[in-house]
Every structure is written in structure tokens, then in C-alpha cells.
Design a protein around this motif. Sequence first.
Motif, PDB file in Angstrom:
ATOM      1  N   GLU A 416      -2.664 -44.770 -18.993  1.00 19.39           N
ATOM      2  CA  GLU A 416      -1.551 -45.256 -18.381  1.00 19.39           C
ATOM      3  C   GLU A 416      -0.947 -44.970 -19.054  1.00 19.39           C
ATOM      4  OE1 GLU A 416      -2.363 -47.955 -15.294  1.00 19.39           O
ATOM      5  OE2 GLU A 416      -4.850 -47.350 -15.499  1.00 19.39           O
ATOM      6  N   GLU A 418       3.086 -44.899 -18.605  1.00 23.58           N
ATOM      7  CA  GLU A 418       3.845 -45.588 -17.703  1.00 23.58           C
ATOM      8  C   GLU A 418       3.492 -47.534 -18.376  1.00 23.58           C
ATOM      9  OE1 GLU A 418       6.462 -46.083 -13.410  1.00 23.58           O
ATOM     10  OE2 GLU A 418       4.979 -44.290 -13.858  1.00 23.58           O
ATOM     11  N   TRP A 419       2.134 -47.365 -17.857  1.00 28.89           N
ATOM     12  CA  TRP A 419       1.577 -49.008 -17.696  1.00 28.89           C
ATOM     13  C   TRP A 419       2.160 -49.580 -18.576  1.00 28.89           C
ATOM     14  CZ3 TRP A 419      -0.980 -52.120 -19.699  1.00 28.89           C
ATOM     15  CH2 TRP A 419      -1.676 -53.811 -19.360  1.00 28.89           C
ATOM     16  N   ILE A 420       1.447 -48.566 -19.856  1.00 28.40           N
ATOM     17  CA  ILE A 420       1.811 -49.237 -21.511  1.00 28.40           C
ATOM     18  C   ILE A 420       3.677 -49.347 -21.955  1.00 28.40           C
ATOM     19  CG2 ILE A 420       1.142 -48.036 -23.306  1.00 28.40           C
ATOM     20  CD1 ILE A 420      -1.961 -47.123 -22.986  1.00 28.40           C
ATOM     21  N   ASN A 421       3.807 -48.151 -21.468  1.00 27.10           N
ATOM     22  CA  ASN A 421       5.592 -48.602 -22.075  1.00 27.10           C
ATOM     23  C   ASN A 421       6.035 -49.848 -21.301  1.00 27.10           C
ATOM     24  OD1 ASN A 421       5.544 -46.674 -23.718  1.00 27.10           O
ATOM     25  ND2 ASN A 421       6.165 -44.967 -22.088  1.00 27.10           N
ATOM     26  N   LYS A 422       5.662 -49.831 -20.020  1.00 24.11           N
ATOM     27  CA  LYS A 422       6.277 -51.252 -19.186  1.00 24.11           C
ATOM     28  C   LYS A 422       5.403 -52.641 -19.960  1.00 24.11           C
ATOM     29  CE  LYS A 422       6.813 -53.077 -14.754  1.00 24.11           C
ATOM     30  NZ  LYS A 422       6.600 -52.843 -13.396  1.00 24.11           N
ATOM     31  N   PHE A 423       4.047 -52.492 -20.536  1.00 29.72           N
ATOM     32  CA  PHE A 423       3.219 -53.874 -20.265  1.00 29.72           C
ATOM     33  C   PHE A 423       3.915 -54.260 -21.959  1.00 29.72           C
ATOM     34  CE2 PHE A 423       0.233 -55.624 -22.452  1.00 29.72           C
ATOM     35  CZ  PHE A 423      -0.620 -56.629 -22.061  1.00 29.72           C
ATOM     36  N   LYS A 461      -7.381 -51.456 -20.047  1.00 30.20           N
ATOM     37  CA  LYS A 461      -5.940 -50.709 -20.591  1.00 30.20           C
ATOM     38  C   LYS A 461      -5.135 -51.618 -21.468  1.00 30.20           C
ATOM     39  CE  LYS A 461      -4.280 -51.758 -16.179  1.00 30.20           C
ATOM     40  NZ  LYS A 461      -3.387 -51.230 -15.320  1.00 30.20           N
ATOM     41  N   ALA A 462      -5.043 -52.869 -21.052  1.00 29.39           N
ATOM     42  CA  ALA A 462      -4.855 -53.920 -22.185  1.00 29.39           C
ATOM     43  C   ALA A 462      -5.186 -53.479 -23.784  1.00 29.39           C
ATOM     44  CB  ALA A 462      -4.402 -55.144 -22.004  1.00 29.39           C
ATOM     45  N   ALA A 465      -3.327 -50.744 -25.103  1.00 33.21           N
ATOM     46  CA  ALA A 465      -1.798 -50.696 -25.379  1.00 33.21           C
ATOM     47  C   ALA A 465      -2.049 -51.963 -26.558  1.00 33.21           C
ATOM     48  CB  ALA A 465      -1.413 -52.020 -24.422  1.00 33.21           C
TER      49      ALA A 465
END
Length: 791
Positions: A416, A418-423, A461-462, A465
Motif C-alpha cells: 500500500e 499511499e499508506w506507507i508514504n503517509k505512515f 504492512k507496518a 513500512a
Amino acid sequence: MNLSMKWLSDYVDIDVSVKEFADGMIMSGSKVEGYESENEGIKNVVVGKVLAIEKHPDADKLVVCQVDVGKDEPIQIVTGADNVVVGALVPVALDGSVLPNGTKIKKGKLRGVVSNGMMCSLGELNLTQNDFPYAIENGIFLIEEDCTVGEDICSAIGLNDTSVEFEITSNRPDCLSVVGLAREASATFDKPLTIKEPVVKGAGDDINKYISVEIKDPTLCPRYTAKVIKNVKIAPSPRWMRERLRASGIRPINNFVDITNYVMLEYGQPLHAFDLRYIDGNKITVRRANENDAMMTLDGIERKFDSDMLLIADQSKAVAVAGVMGGEYSGIMDDTQTVVFESANFNGPSVRKTAKKLGMRTDASARYEKGLSAESTVNSVMRCCELVELLGAGEVVDGIIDVDYSDKTPKTVKLEVEWINKFLGIDLKREEMEKILTSLGFEIKGDDIIVPYFRIDIEHKADIAEEIARIYGYNNIPTTAPTGISRGVVTPYQKFERTVGQTMLSLGCSEIMTYSFISPKYYDKILLPKDSPLRNSVVITNPLGEDTSIMRTTTIPSMLETVSLNYNNRNPKLWAYEIGKEYIPIKNEKLPDESSKLTIGLYGGKADFYTIKGMIEVVLSKLSITDYDVTPCTDNPTFHPGRCALISKNGITLGILGEVSPKVAENYEVGTKIYIAKFDMKALFELSGSEITYKPLPKYPASTRDLALICDDDLPIIEIEKTIKKAVGAILENIKLFDVYKGEQIDKDKKSVAYSVTMRSDKGTLTDEECDNAVNRALKQLEKINVSLRK
């Protein structure tokens, strides 16, 4: 885990210094404890060749050798070793050399004969016979390596590797191997990784004729892989293997034991080699222990087992503790003919419990207990067989025993972007993320990430990341404020409280913290009147005892208790402060009013009334509180009636200070004068000024006038100062009291005070007339409060 840098170079070419390598690995998430070069501490030791040997003229047990060390002329060395022969290559410590233990070799004389150095033994180079099996322990090291005279000894005998020590966390057992750390280094430094599949030629025959394997508890042993080697030749390992084992902290023993240790370090998979003749019935059974099972392990200790322990057994007995250690007869001996290589996967928690119960934690158990993948068993045992063929240590029987109950389903995690970039707070493209993950062994299929079998720590997913963040570089992630939570700031009151605390510390006071719960008897000790409203306290419903049964309405008893404790423990001085709360009950309200107070307590260290008054003046100055009033206080029984004052401004009482009443000091068993101050933090905060105004240095000179005044003895000095300030006006720069006199030359109820008044204007130099007019205005105003010039 000690990593040999030479060994690492087989897999990835790292063209940076060891320090840069260590720093880079740390930044990508691998903790480096340190690094050490094998040749560290060895200086000016070279290869020498013995040219001639003569008897010492004055010593029967010494000989005089002429040794070629690659210089213009041979050097003379006297030695007592009896194994030195002409033509031998030996390590020579020259004049001025240093050995690993710190010994410095100097030119000298032995029984009257000059000796220009020393020939070294294995021990003197910090080596053992395991490192060079052809050498002897007690004697000069006679080198059989391919080297040249005069060559540095470290390069000549391979004592020039560097070991980097890693602390491997429990979630990364894959990094307990050279391959695992090479993979990390490849991703960290963006270098290609070279991992070759083991190639085994084989010598024919059928493994099933030699051994069979049965697993009775697949939950504790999901996979067991075995290979057989026949016509075994036990011998020392080659130098390159011994060097790598030594650099990794493993003692070389013989080729078969070294092969299993070598592959364990290389692949991270523990292995064991069994002598086939001691496996009864030629069948290995992996089972739980029975009540009667007992075995002597390789360390020579008789072990008894319980049913929670997993054993490797043959038809009649236990031969090894699964994942921990082999039995006495499971090891390789000099006359071993056929060997069974074991490469198995055991349940980590089970191995840990067994090792802990038996008190025998080993390198193998340390790896198994972290949780190894069952997928590595085959490659590891095949690598062992490849090395056997490479070393000519035996013939590999065709076929492989592989009893496999392991789950082959690969773990997958969604990519994901987008989620990784935001995270992480970054902006990476998908292609860059895929490149990082691929370099770490992950496989990308569409939006699915196939987790490699050796990464048992990846589940969410963390985790993905985190992998991207550490290779991208934590130092490359921009600093941003966290989203979704309030921003932490220091409030004005917190700044104010810090200022008060830092000021008190700068004045030499120590901060204390006391309990808000006190005893009702404390009010009696400070002589609080029986009808005082401060005796109306909040009572604790379930107190620990009478001493902590009420909430304090004044902080003074708490400070005095601390003073008493220090005095009675023979502390010669206490200057302390506390910012604590008082709890005043409110009528018809359940909860009391909680007000913060600054309480100061002093004794010793030449403390007096003016000391504590000066502290309060400094605090008020720091808070930009000026033009306050100081009035005597004579009705507070806690304080000495003639040595107590109230500080107020605009009719608001800020606090009280003074000397504690002798009777109160006696109640607290303190035999010296005590000074206490208590100020209201809320009142101070409301009157404090937060802004500091810049004032440039003066351009014009100042004018000073001294005034000697007569006033009533009970008139506060501050009243005189305030009157002078108001009368002189804007040109007043400073007013300083420099003398107070009481005596025969003035009336009994009078006192003489002397001031130095400094005046300055920022518009020009003051004239005498302007200064005199200002002083006359002040004198006229002083007359109104019965103050006159002393004549």
C-alpha cells in the motif's frame, strides 16, 4: 554474531572502510557492537629464515641463531627452543616490535650474547594448535605456509581478517548468518548480492540403504533432512576454513566438525554430524523423551529427560538432544567411516525450554529458539556435502532423506504505497519501494508482497513500512509534526513555573517534594491557633495512618519536617524549596481549592533574614514584579514577631517570609535559626511580566548624590525608596542603601539610613541644577512621612 569481512566479500563487494561499513549497517537497522582486526596489537613481526645455529658459549640450553629477515644482513637471535632447525621459516619479533599481549621486544643480551629480537611461538601470536595443526604448542612456530622472507607475519599466516560484532535481535534469526548479513549489506550499500546454489556431484549408491528417519511429533519437528557421507577421511580443515572460523569466534577441530560449524555460520542453520556405526538399527527417530531416557552429552555430563523434551533416538537409545547437543557417541572420531549429516527444523519454544531445564544453552539452541524457517534445511545440508567434496573428506551418497511436515504456504502482505508514504512521512514512488523490497529478498506480484521464507518477522504492512524506512534511511525522512494528535507546547504558566524553579536552583537551593497528606498534629507544632480556618482540612477516607490522615492547608509544616530531618541527621546546611499544593475546603463543594505555593526553607550556611529576603527579591525581579510593598507582620505565631514581613502589591498579598519562632523550632527539635518563606504562585503569575524590553547602553554620564536620612525606627526602608523613586522620576537609574545606623548620636526611636542615588538621562548630560532639583523634590516628599536629612 561475529562477521568475518573476508567471508562477507564472497557474497557482496563492500568498497568502504570497516568504520563506514559499521556506521552504514547501524543506520539500516543492524546493531554493531564493535569491530576488531586480528592483527591489532602485532607490530614489526616478520617471517624469518634460520640460516645457522650455534651453541651458546656460556649456556647449555641456549643456542645462537643467524636469521634472515629480508634485510641487507641476517640478524642474531638467542633462543632456548629446541625445535629450531636450519632452513626453517619462523615468526621473528624484531627490535621495537609489539606482541598481542602488549609485550614490547627490545634488543638485548642473553648471558653476554647479543640478541636482536625473538622467535615466536603460537601462543605469543595469540594462536593455538587448532589454528595450525602441524605446529607444536610448546616451541617456536615453524611455518609451513607459502610465504616469503621478510613478509609481515599477519599477511603470511592469514592473521589479517577483521571481525565485526553484531547484536542480533530475537526477531531477526536470519541475520545470525553470513548470508543474512550479506543480504543486509547488499541492500544497505546498494551492491549486488551473489549467492550460489550448492553443487554436489555425488558418488552413486543409495542413501536408503544406510539410514531412515521417522518423526513422531511433527509439531516439535516439522522437518528433518539427512545426507550420508561414506569413506570418510578425518583430517584438519584447510587454512582458509580455519581462518574464517577463527575470525567468527569458533575453534577449528577437524574437517567434519568444522564443516557443520562453517555452514551454521554461513547459512544460520544448525547441523549435526552422526557417526553411523553408533546409530542402532540405522534408523533415526525424532520423539519425545520417555521417563527412563538418559544420556551422556558431548560435554561429558549425564542427562535425564522428561516428556516435554524432544530427542533424536535410534532403535535402542537417545543419541542427541534435539536442537541442543549431541550425545557422547554421536560425535565424529578419528576412525569414523560413515557420517550422517542432520539438518532439521525444531520448535523454538520447545528447544528453549529444554536447554533452560538442562542448563546447556548452545549456539544451536540460541538459533533454534529464535524461530528458524524449515525451508533452509535442504540447502544447508547440500552445502555441507559440497564442502565435503571440495575438501576431499569423503564420498557423498546419492539421494536425500527429507521428512517434511512444514507449512509451505508463503506469507503475503499488500503493498500500500499511499499508506506507507503517509505512515512514514515520505514521498517515495512505487518503483523505489519495490527496488528496496526486492533487494531484501521480497518478491512483488501485483499488489502482493511475497515474504521470503527466512523473514519470520514480517506480518503486517507496518513491517513493510519499517523495511522501506530503514533502507531508504531514517536520516532521509523529513522532520514533520505528527498528524492526528495535539501539538505539545509549553504553556505560559509552565514557563513561569520553570523560571521560578530555575531561579531557586541558581540561588543555591535544592528542590524537594513532600507528601500532600499530613498529620493534624502538624498544626499544633507550628502553633496554629485553635480557631484558625486553616485547621479545617480535607479528611482522607481510608488513610494509611494518622500521620497521613488529612490534606494540608499550608505547606509550612511539610518544609519544617524536611528541615528537622536534615538537622537531626547532622546535615550542617539546608537551603531547599518546593512548589507544592495546599488544599483549602470550599463550602458546599466536594473538591477543595488546590493552590500552588512556593515554599523556601533555610538553615545553616550563614543564612539570615536578609538571605531569604534577598532570594525573594531575586525571584520577583526575574518575574518583572516591581513596586511591591514590604510590611512587618507581628500576628503570625509561626514566625518570630519582630522578624517577619508580608510582601504585597496593589493590595494583594503575595507571600510571607521571616525567621521561625523559637518555640516552633523547638517543636521540630532544631537547635538553630530557621527561615521560611511562602508565596502564592497564582498571584505571582498574574503579576509577572513575560516580556523583557531591550535597553541600550547609556550614552551620557551619570550623576550621583548621597543622602543621609533620619526616620522613625519602625518605618520600612522600602517606603523611603518608593518615595524617592516617585519624586526623582524618569531620570532615576538606581537607588542603593549603603548604611543603617542606630546609636547614641540619634534619638532612641530613630534610625539613620544612607542612600546612594544615581541619576542619568538618555537625552543628554544632566546638569547640577537638574540633579539638585530632583533631590530637593525627594526631600520634600520624604518630609511627609517624617523623614529628614541628617545634620
